[in-house]
Motif scaffolding. Structure first.
Motif, PDB file in Angstrom:
ATOM      1  N   VAL A  45       0.909  -1.123   0.045  1.00  5.63           N
ATOM      2  CA  VAL A  45      -0.024   0.085  -0.051  1.00  5.63           C
ATOM      3  C   VAL A  45       0.893   1.259   0.111  1.00  5.63           C
ATOM      4  O   VAL A  45       0.487   2.279  -0.660  1.00  5.63           O
ATOM      5  N   PHE A  46       2.088   1.181   0.687  1.00  7.49           N
ATOM      6  CA  PHE A  46       2.843   2.539   0.838  1.00  7.49           C
ATOM      7  C   PHE A  46       3.348   2.653  -0.578  1.00  7.49           C
ATOM      8  O   PHE A  46       3.675   3.995  -0.808  1.00  7.49           O
ATOM      9  N   ARG A  47       3.787   1.563  -1.307  1.00  5.41           N
ATOM     10  CA  ARG A  47       4.283   1.833  -2.584  1.00  5.41           C
ATOM     11  C   ARG A  47       3.067   2.561  -3.631  1.00  5.41           C
ATOM     12  O   ARG A  47       3.607   2.953  -4.532  1.00  5.41           O
ATOM     13  N   LYS A  48       1.967   2.217  -3.469  1.00  2.75           N
ATOM     14  CA  LYS A  48       1.034   2.781  -4.340  1.00  2.75           C
ATOM     15  C   LYS A  48       0.523   4.254  -3.995  1.00  2.75           C
ATOM     16  O   LYS A  48      -0.148   4.835  -4.694  1.00  2.75           O
ATOM     17  N   VAL A  49       1.030   4.707  -2.827  1.00  4.52           N
ATOM     18  CA  VAL A  49       0.683   6.122  -2.613  1.00  4.52           C
ATOM     19  C   VAL A  49       1.042   7.227  -3.614  1.00  4.52           C
ATOM     20  O   VAL A  49       2.091   7.184  -4.128  1.00  4.52           O
ATOM     21  N   ARG A  50       0.101   8.163  -3.810  1.00  2.00           N
ATOM     22  CA  ARG A  50       0.485   9.117  -4.787  1.00  2.00           C
ATOM     23  C   ARG A  50       0.715  10.234  -4.092  1.00  2.00           C
ATOM     24  O   ARG A  50      -0.110  10.955  -3.696  1.00  2.00           O
ATOM     25  N   TRP A  51       1.984  10.568  -3.709  1.00  6.54           N
ATOM     26  CA  TRP A  51       2.374  11.737  -2.863  1.00  6.54           C
ATOM     27  C   TRP A  51       2.165  12.905  -3.201  1.00  6.54           C
ATOM     28  O   TRP A  51       2.336  13.179  -4.382  1.00  6.54           O
ATOM     29  N   PRO A  52       1.578  13.978  -2.536  1.00  3.67           N
ATOM     30  CA  PRO A  52       1.164  15.317  -3.158  1.00  3.67           C
ATOM     31  C   PRO A  52       2.373  15.837  -3.450  1.00  3.67           C
ATOM     32  O   PRO A  52       3.685  15.549  -2.980  1.00  3.67           O
ATOM     33  N   PRO A  53       2.357  17.119  -4.199  1.00  4.11           N
ATOM     34  CA  PRO A  53       3.664  17.792  -4.367  1.00  4.11           C
ATOM     35  C   PRO A  53       4.588  18.303  -3.278  1.00  4.11           C
ATOM     36  O   PRO A  53       5.689  18.676  -3.550  1.00  4.11           O
ATOM     37  N   THR A  54       3.802  18.307  -1.976  1.00  4.95           N
ATOM     38  CA  THR A  54       4.670  18.807  -1.014  1.00  4.95           C
ATOM     39  C   THR A  54       5.760  17.824  -0.767  1.00  4.95           C
ATOM     40  O   THR A  54       6.704  18.109   0.233  1.00  4.95           O
ATOM     41  N   VAL A  55       5.399  16.339  -0.877  1.00  4.53           N
ATOM     42  CA  VAL A  55       6.209  15.490  -0.411  1.00  4.53           C
ATOM     43  C   VAL A  55       7.572  15.336  -1.388  1.00  4.53           C
ATOM     44  O   VAL A  55       7.324  14.883  -2.611  1.00  4.53           O
ATOM     45  N   GLU A  56       8.586  15.707  -1.103  1.00 13.68           N
ATOM     46  CA  GLU A  56       9.982  15.826  -1.775  1.00 13.68           C
ATOM     47  C   GLU A  56      10.580  14.539  -1.722  1.00 13.68           C
ATOM     48  O   GLU A  56      11.051  14.134  -2.569  1.00 13.68           O
ATOM     49  N   ASN A  57      10.449  13.797  -0.608  1.00 10.68           N
ATOM     50  CA  ASN A  57      11.063  12.632  -0.388  1.00 10.68           C
ATOM     51  C   ASN A  57      10.224  11.457   0.343  1.00 10.68           C
ATOM     52  O   ASN A  57       9.643  11.861   1.256  1.00 10.68           O
ATOM     53  N   ALA A  58       9.992  10.489  -0.181  1.00 11.71           N
ATOM     54  CA  ALA A  58       9.260   9.218   0.337  1.00 11.71           C
ATOM     55  C   ALA A  58      10.211   8.061   0.363  1.00 11.71           C
ATOM     56  O   ALA A  58      10.484   7.662  -0.745  1.00 11.71           O
ATOM     57  N   TRP A  59      10.331   7.517   1.653  1.00 16.81           N
ATOM     58  CA  TRP A  59      11.251   6.261   1.553  1.00 16.81           C
ATOM     59  C   TRP A  59      10.525   5.192   2.168  1.00 16.81           C
ATOM     60  O   TRP A  59       9.921   5.381   3.398  1.00 16.81           O
ATOM     61  N   LEU A  60      10.679   3.820   1.709  1.00 17.55           N
ATOM     62  CA  LEU A  60      10.536   2.717   2.376  1.00 17.55           C
ATOM     63  C   LEU A  60      11.406   2.201   2.852  1.00 17.55           C
ATOM     64  O   LEU A  60      12.395   1.765   2.470  1.00 17.55           O
ATOM     65  N   VAL A  61      11.639   2.015   4.267  1.00 22.19           N
ATOM     66  CA  VAL A  61      12.804   1.403   5.196  1.00 22.19           C
ATOM     67  C   VAL A  61      12.255  -0.064   5.618  1.00 22.19           C
ATOM     68  O   VAL A  61      11.161   0.045   6.219  1.00 22.19           O
ATOM     69  N   SER A  62      12.999  -0.966   5.023  1.00 17.81           N
ATOM     70  CA  SER A  62      12.557  -2.430   5.260  1.00 17.81           C
ATOM     71  C   SER A  62      13.531  -3.365   5.851  1.00 17.81           C
ATOM     72  O   SER A  62      14.927  -3.220   5.272  1.00 17.81           O
TER      73      SER A  62
END
Length: 137
Positions: free
Chosen positions: A63-80
């Motif tokens: 689900v986290f990988r499917k998110v369409r992050w808004p323009p405010t989000v410059e960085n989104a990382w999945l830490v596993s």
């Protein structure tokens, strides 16, 4: 802090919840709802950085990988946690907690970082932004 919950969908870290025994399954929610809610929450707080601390092969991470992050989000990382072998029920949650403690204390995760059980983490940029993760040094 937002928690993806099997019983509640999304909850804030400060919200009280009741005891439940339900694994998260995206199919329990209308199509794309949880991912849309994560993106909407990030937008509502004007987040510029999002870090998902999740076991990489779970429904949570999907689900986290499917998110369409808004323009405010410059960085989104999945830490596993990158676990080979057994112990996922104990070692993976412990590794996630230890990585969270490092990040919450404002520290970067060195590339050679491992949990107390010797488990390294994998850091994936889910925004598609070129360059390093910014979480490592």
């Amino acid at each position: 802090m937002v928690i993806v919950s099997g019983g509640y969908g999304l909850v804030l870290g400060r919200e009280p919840i009741g005891w439940y025994a339900q694994q998260f399954a995206e199919r329990m929610w209308p199509e794309g709802l949880v991912a849309r809610c994560l993106g909407a929450y990030a937008e509502s707080i004007e987040a510029t950085t999002v870090i998902g601390l999740l076991a990489g092969t779970t429904g949570y991470a999907k689900v986290f990988r499917k998110v369409r992050w808004p323009p405010t989000v410059e960085n989104a990382w999945l830490v596993s946690p990158d676990l080979d072998g057994g112990g996922a029920q104990i070692k993976v949650p412990r590794a996630i907690g230890e990585a969270l403690a490092e990040i919450a204390d404002g520290r970067c995760l060195p590339e050679e970082w491992t949990s107390s059980d010797g488990i390294p983490v994998r850091i994936d940029d889910v925004t598609g932004t070129p360059g390093g993760s910014g979480l490592t040094r």
